[in-house]
Design a protein around this motif. Structure first.
Motif, short mmCIF file in Angstrom:
data_model
loop_
_atom_site.label_atom_id
_atom_site.label_comp_id
_atom_site.label_asym_id
_atom_site.label_seq_id
_atom_site.Cartn_x
_atom_site.Cartn_y
_atom_site.Cartn_z
N ILE A 57 0.83 -1.21 0.00
CA ILE A 57 0.00 0.00 0.00
C ILE A 57 0.86 1.25 0.00
CG2 ILE A 57 -1.71 1.33 1.31
CD1 ILE A 57 -2.87 -1.28 2.30
N ASP A 59 3.68 1.73 -1.31
CA ASP A 59 4.25 2.04 -2.63
C ASP A 59 3.27 2.81 -3.49
OD1 ASP A 59 6.47 1.73 -4.51
OD2 ASP A 59 5.05 0.54 -5.67
N ASN A 60 1.97 2.56 -3.33
CA ASN A 60 0.97 3.34 -4.07
C ASN A 60 1.00 4.80 -3.64
OD1 ASN A 60 0.04 1.14 -5.56
ND2 ASN A 60 -1.41 0.54 -3.96
N GLN A 63 3.93 6.49 -5.25
CA GLN A 63 3.67 6.85 -6.63
C GLN A 63 2.76 8.06 -6.73
OE1 GLN A 63 2.51 3.46 -9.07
NE2 GLN A 63 3.69 2.08 -7.79
N ASN A 64 1.75 8.11 -5.88
CA ASN A 64 0.82 9.26 -5.90
C ASN A 64 1.54 10.55 -5.53
OD1 ASN A 64 -1.31 7.61 -6.62
ND2 ASN A 64 -1.98 7.27 -4.51
#
Length: 210
Positions: A57, A59-60, A63-64
């Motif tokens: 989670i 890592d998301n 990225q965001n």
């Protein structure tokens, strides 16, 4: 960075059992065996869940927020170096220990899970390897498998901390701590140089870690 043997080394230094043994034994020296085992199990489960969330989670979120791998390399390198320097400083000038608690209540989350098991630079390492893995699920699965293995090692280190300290001489454990600090400092420099190389500040590829 995408080599599982390198992941193992990083996780052993940042999340491994060497740093857990003395800290957990001192913290739980006044606790009965039942409470100590329950605390070790509860803390390990929390740490494992946190690692899972970071890998899959966190890592998301990275990225965001548009945080690139070189950013994590530089951040992780700085944190690793700070942690290594603090370890050496504490080994030379050991602070007076606080009185150990007589109850396990409230200890599982802090200080056992954070920062004894999960260190700040361990979190950066998890985020970094999740970023390196990208869509390569095989590598990400390998990273999580190594992380799980390290959590099992930490759990066993907590369960047998008193026996290990009775078997291993304090000087030997201190020497291992210094060795880990030196490895951590070397990994910090490698991470910083890797980040600078990805930004083009340092020319040429870095030597491959065997």
């Amino acid at each position: 960075m995408n080599d599982l043997s390198f992941v193992l080394v990083i996780f052993f230094v940042t999340l491994g059992p060497i740093k857990v043994i003395a800290a957990f034994a001192q913290l739980t020296s006044q606790l009965p065996d039942g409470e100590r085992r329950a605390l070790a199990l509860r803390s390990t489960l929390i740490a494992t869940a946190v690692g899972f969330l970071i890998l899959f989670i966190g890592d998301n979120l990275r990225q965001n927020w548009q945080i690139a791998s070189p950013d994590l390399l530089l951040t992780g390198g700085v944190l690793l170096l700070i942690g290594a320097l603090e370890a050496v400083k504490n080994a030379q000038h050991a602070p007076a220990p606080d009185a150990p608690p007589t109850s396990a209540k409230g200890l599982a989350m802090s200080p056992v899970t954070f920062p004894i098991i999960i260190t700040p630079y361990g979190i950066v390492a998890l985020l970094l390897f999740a970023a390196v893995a990208g869509d390569t699920r095989t590598f990400l699965t390998g990273v999580f498998g190594i992380f799980l293995g390290m959590m099992v090692a930490d759990f066993l280190a907590m369960i047998f901390a008193r026996q290990l300290l009775g078997f291993i001489h304090a000087g030997t454990l201190m020497a291992f701590g210094w060795m880990i600090a030196v490895l951590q400092a070397a990994l910090a420099i490698h991470a910083i140089m890797s980040g600078l190389q990805q930004y083009g500040v340092v020319p040429g590829p870095l030597p491959v870690v065997p």
